[in-house]
Write a protein that holds these residues in place. Structure first.
Motif, mmCIF file in Angstrom:
data_model
loop_
_atom_site.group_PDB
_atom_site.id
_atom_site.type_symbol
_atom_site.label_atom_id
_atom_site.label_comp_id
_atom_site.label_asym_id
_atom_site.label_seq_id
_atom_site.Cartn_x
_atom_site.Cartn_y
_atom_site.Cartn_z
ATOM 1 N N CYS A 1 0.804 -1.221 0.000
ATOM 2 C CA CYS A 1 0.000 0.000 0.000
ATOM 3 C C CYS A 1 0.841 1.277 0.000
ATOM 4 O O CYS A 1 0.772 2.083 -0.934
ATOM 5 N N PHE A 2 1.625 1.468 1.028
ATOM 6 C CA PHE A 2 2.323 2.742 1.169
ATOM 7 C C PHE A 2 3.489 2.874 0.179
ATOM 8 O O PHE A 2 3.809 3.977 -0.275
ATOM 9 N N LYS A 3 4.100 1.761 -0.186
ATOM 10 C CA LYS A 3 5.140 1.814 -1.211
ATOM 11 C C LYS A 3 4.534 2.183 -2.563
ATOM 12 O O LYS A 3 5.140 2.923 -3.347
ATOM 13 N N THR A 4 3.332 1.698 -2.831
ATOM 14 C CA THR A 4 2.645 2.051 -4.075
ATOM 15 C C THR A 4 2.318 3.539 -4.097
ATOM 16 O O THR A 4 2.508 4.212 -5.119
ATOM 17 N N MET A 5 1.831 4.075 -2.986
ATOM 18 C CA MET A 5 1.564 5.514 -2.910
ATOM 19 C C MET A 5 2.837 6.314 -3.177
ATOM 20 O O MET A 5 2.823 7.306 -3.917
ATOM 21 N N LYS A 6 3.939 5.869 -2.587
ATOM 22 C CA LYS A 6 5.218 6.556 -2.770
ATOM 23 C C LYS A 6 5.654 6.511 -4.223
ATOM 24 O O LYS A 6 6.136 7.513 -4.781
ATOM 25 N N THR A 7 5.490 5.366 -4.875
ATOM 26 C CA THR A 7 5.872 5.203 -6.281
ATOM 27 C C THR A 7 5.023 6.093 -7.183
ATOM 28 O O THR A 7 5.528 6.768 -8.087
ATOM 29 N N VAL A 8 3.713 6.079 -6.964
ATOM 30 C CA VAL A 8 2.807 6.909 -7.765
ATOM 31 C C VAL A 8 3.155 8.387 -7.594
ATOM 32 O O VAL A 8 3.205 9.143 -8.574
ATOM 33 N N TYR A 9 3.399 8.794 -6.367
ATOM 34 C CA TYR A 9 3.755 10.192 -6.093
ATOM 35 C C TYR A 9 5.068 10.578 -6.784
ATOM 36 O O TYR A 9 5.174 11.637 -7.405
ATOM 37 N N ALA A 10 6.076 9.690 -6.693
ATOM 38 C CA ALA A 10 7.392 9.992 -7.268
ATOM 39 C C ALA A 10 7.351 10.043 -8.796
ATOM 40 O O ALA A 10 8.004 10.887 -9.415
ATOM 41 N N GLU A 11 6.602 9.156 -9.430
ATOM 42 C CA GLU A 11 6.596 9.061 -10.887
ATOM 43 C C GLU A 11 5.557 9.946 -11.566
ATOM 44 O O GLU A 11 5.773 10.402 -12.698
ATOM 45 N N GLU A 12 4.440 10.180 -10.881
ATOM 46 C CA GLU A 12 3.328 10.873 -11.543
ATOM 47 C C GLU A 12 2.877 12.143 -10.840
ATOM 48 O O GLU A 12 2.021 12.867 -11.362
ATOM 49 N N GLY A 13 3.422 12.409 -9.664
ATOM 50 C CA GLY A 13 3.077 13.627 -8.951
ATOM 51 C C GLY A 13 1.977 13.433 -7.918
ATOM 52 O O GLY A 13 1.298 12.399 -7.875
ATOM 53 N N PHE A 14 1.796 14.456 -7.082
ATOM 54 C CA PHE A 14 0.859 14.388 -5.966
ATOM 55 C C PHE A 14 -0.573 14.109 -6.423
ATOM 56 O O PHE A 14 -1.291 13.308 -5.825
ATOM 57 N N PHE A 15 -0.995 14.777 -7.489
ATOM 58 C CA PHE A 15 -2.395 14.668 -7.899
ATOM 59 C C PHE A 15 -2.737 13.305 -8.501
ATOM 60 O O PHE A 15 -3.918 12.981 -8.656
ATOM 61 N N ALA A 16 -1.720 12.510 -8.808
ATOM 62 C CA ALA A 16 -1.986 11.153 -9.288
ATOM 63 C C ALA A 16 -2.611 10.304 -8.184
ATOM 64 O O ALA A 16 -3.309 9.329 -8.466
ATOM 65 N N LEU A 17 -2.377 10.683 -6.917
ATOM 66 C CA LEU A 17 -2.983 9.982 -5.793
ATOM 67 C C LEU A 17 -4.474 10.294 -5.672
ATOM 68 O O LEU A 17 -5.176 9.699 -4.851
ATOM 69 N N TYR A 18 -4.929 11.228 -6.486
ATOM 70 C CA TYR A 18 -6.347 11.609 -6.472
ATOM 71 C C TYR A 18 -7.024 11.290 -7.802
ATOM 72 O O TYR A 18 -8.084 11.819 -8.095
ATOM 73 N N LYS A 19 -6.421 10.408 -8.575
ATOM 74 C CA LYS A 19 -7.051 10.004 -9.836
ATOM 75 C C LYS A 19 -8.393 9.331 -9.561
ATOM 76 O O LYS A 19 -8.523 8.531 -8.644
ATOM 77 N N GLY A 20 -9.368 9.665 -10.385
ATOM 78 C CA GLY A 20 -10.694 9.088 -10.216
ATOM 79 C C GLY A 20 -11.516 9.768 -9.144
ATOM 80 O O GLY A 20 -12.586 9.273 -8.771
ATOM 81 N N LEU A 21 -11.035 10.925 -8.638
ATOM 82 C CA LEU A 21 -11.747 11.597 -7.539
ATOM 83 C C LEU A 21 -13.142 12.052 -7.962
ATOM 84 O O LEU A 21 -14.112 11.877 -7.210
ATOM 85 N N LEU A 22 -13.258 12.636 -9.168
ATOM 86 C CA LEU A 22 -14.562 13.153 -9.593
ATOM 87 C C LEU A 22 -15.619 12.051 -9.686
ATOM 88 O O LEU A 22 -16.698 12.176 -9.085
ATOM 89 N N PRO A 23 -15.367 10.955 -10.430
ATOM 90 C CA PRO A 23 -16.389 9.899 -10.447
ATOM 91 C C PRO A 23 -16.604 9.254 -9.082
ATOM 92 O O PRO A 23 -17.709 8.806 -8.769
ATOM 93 N N LYS A 24 -15.556 9.215 -8.257
ATOM 94 C CA LYS A 24 -15.710 8.656 -6.905
ATOM 95 C C LYS A 24 -16.657 9.516 -6.073
ATOM 96 O O LYS A 24 -17.562 9.001 -5.409
ATOM 97 N N ILE A 25 -16.462 10.846 -6.139
ATOM 98 C CA ILE A 25 -17.343 11.752 -5.401
ATOM 99 C C ILE A 25 -18.753 11.709 -5.970
ATOM 100 O O ILE A 25 -19.747 11.709 -5.232
ATOM 101 N N MET A 26 -18.847 11.646 -7.306
ATOM 102 C CA MET A 26 -20.163 11.584 -7.938
ATOM 103 C C MET A 26 -20.908 10.314 -7.551
ATOM 104 O O MET A 26 -22.141 10.287 -7.509
ATOM 105 N N ARG A 27 -20.127 9.266 -7.254
ATOM 106 C CA ARG A 27 -20.776 8.022 -6.820
ATOM 107 C C ARG A 27 -21.044 8.008 -5.320
ATOM 108 O O ARG A 27 -22.170 7.772 -4.879
#
Length: 297
Positions: free
Chosen positions: A248-274
């Motif tokens: 879990c936390f290593k994946t978060m670290k990898t996503v943050y390092a390679e794709e930036g902070f906002f990559a940790l919030y991908k899918g936020l709009l449809p998630k909130i809409m749901r």
């Protein structure tokens, strides 16, 4: 309360929670598919599904058919009744555990009961999540898609119940559900008392719906990094045969390092809409179903 009375009450809570889950997933599942597609794309794969919700839905409709937004719905339907039953039933039970001698539930009671109900729910639901994410990631037409039962048998045959099988991504699932339920129940029950009940049934419905909507939206916004990590771990890996996302936390670290902070919030709009309106729907259906069962059974 007698043993028979407690068992009857438990049955009512389970039935009401199951009804709430079935209604919510039936209405909101397409947004969950869209959310998962956003979360599993990234890195070397680029924008393989779509750059926006509209773009993604258009591509899915064109290449996979109109029913593609209902991919992976069987595991949630099979799971939502027991899942939501567990959510609401265990929340009610944990409330009594965390009273700490107080005559009525406190803010801490709701928070701890919500956290523990989420952890319990996450542990039970993880095998269904593994199958659901795999199905949602398939880029096939709905009629050509692997059946949920076939995929489940394949997962079990290849990896069993271990960390690479049905309990793959368990830590992320526990984090997702624990954080969500902690905020969801705590916000709803603590905030509701500050807004007096309306005399009009329509206004009272609106009051509860608005508070439930805020609770679902806030909980979804805060827990989404766990959701992204879960989707990456349980979904297809960037390079076939190589496991990039393991914990879990290593994946978060990898996503943050390679794709930036906002990559940790991908899918936020449809998630909130749901889960914004979905969270409100669940609470309203649960409360109305539970109230009906108490007066008619």
């Amino acid at each position: 309360m007698t043993v028979g009375g407690k068992m009857k009450e438990a049955g009512q809570q389970i039935a009401a929670g199951g009804s709430a889950g079935l209604v919510e997933v039936s209405l909101m599942h397409p947004l969950d598919v869209i959310k998962t597609r956003f979360q599993i794309q990234g890195g070397p794969q680029g924008e393989m599904y779509g750059t926006s919700m509209v773009d993604l839905v258009k591509k899915m409709y064109r290449t996979e058919g109109a029913l593609s937004v209902y991919k992976g719905i069987l595991p949630p339907i099979l799971a939502e009744t027991p899942k939501r039953a567990v959510k609401f039933f265990t929340f009610e039970q944990y409330k009594s555990v965390f009273l700490f001698g107080a005559p009525s539930p406190t803010a801490l009671t709701f928070t701890l009961a919500g956290l523990c109900s989420g952890l319990t729910e996450g542990f039970i639901i993880n095998p269904f999540e593994v199958v659901k994410v795999r199905l949602q990631a398939e880029r096939l037409r709905f009629s050509q898609q692997t059946s949920a039962f076939t995929l489940a048998r394949s997962v079990f045959r290849e990896n069993g119940f271990g960390r690479n099988g049905f309990y793959k991504g368990l830590t992320a699932t526990l984090g997702r559900h624990g954080v969500f339920n902690m905020i969801y129940f705590s916000f709803y029950h603590n905030i509701k008392q500050y807004f007096p009940e309306a005399k009009s049934p329509k206004l009272e419905f609106g009051r509860k719906f608005a508070i439930g909507l805020c609770a679902g939206t806030l909980a979804s916004t805060i827990n989404i990094p766990f959701d992204v990590a879960k989707s990456r771990i349980q979904g297809p890996q960037p390079v076939p045969g190589e496991v990039k996302y393991r914990t879990c936390f290593k994946t978060m670290k990898t996503v943050y390092a390679e794709e930036g902070f906002f990559a940790l919030y991908k899918g936020l709009l449809p998630k909130i809409m749901r889960l914004g309106p979905g969270g409100a729907i669940m609470l309203l259906v649960y409360e109305h179903a539970y109230d009906w069962l108490k007066h008619n059974t």
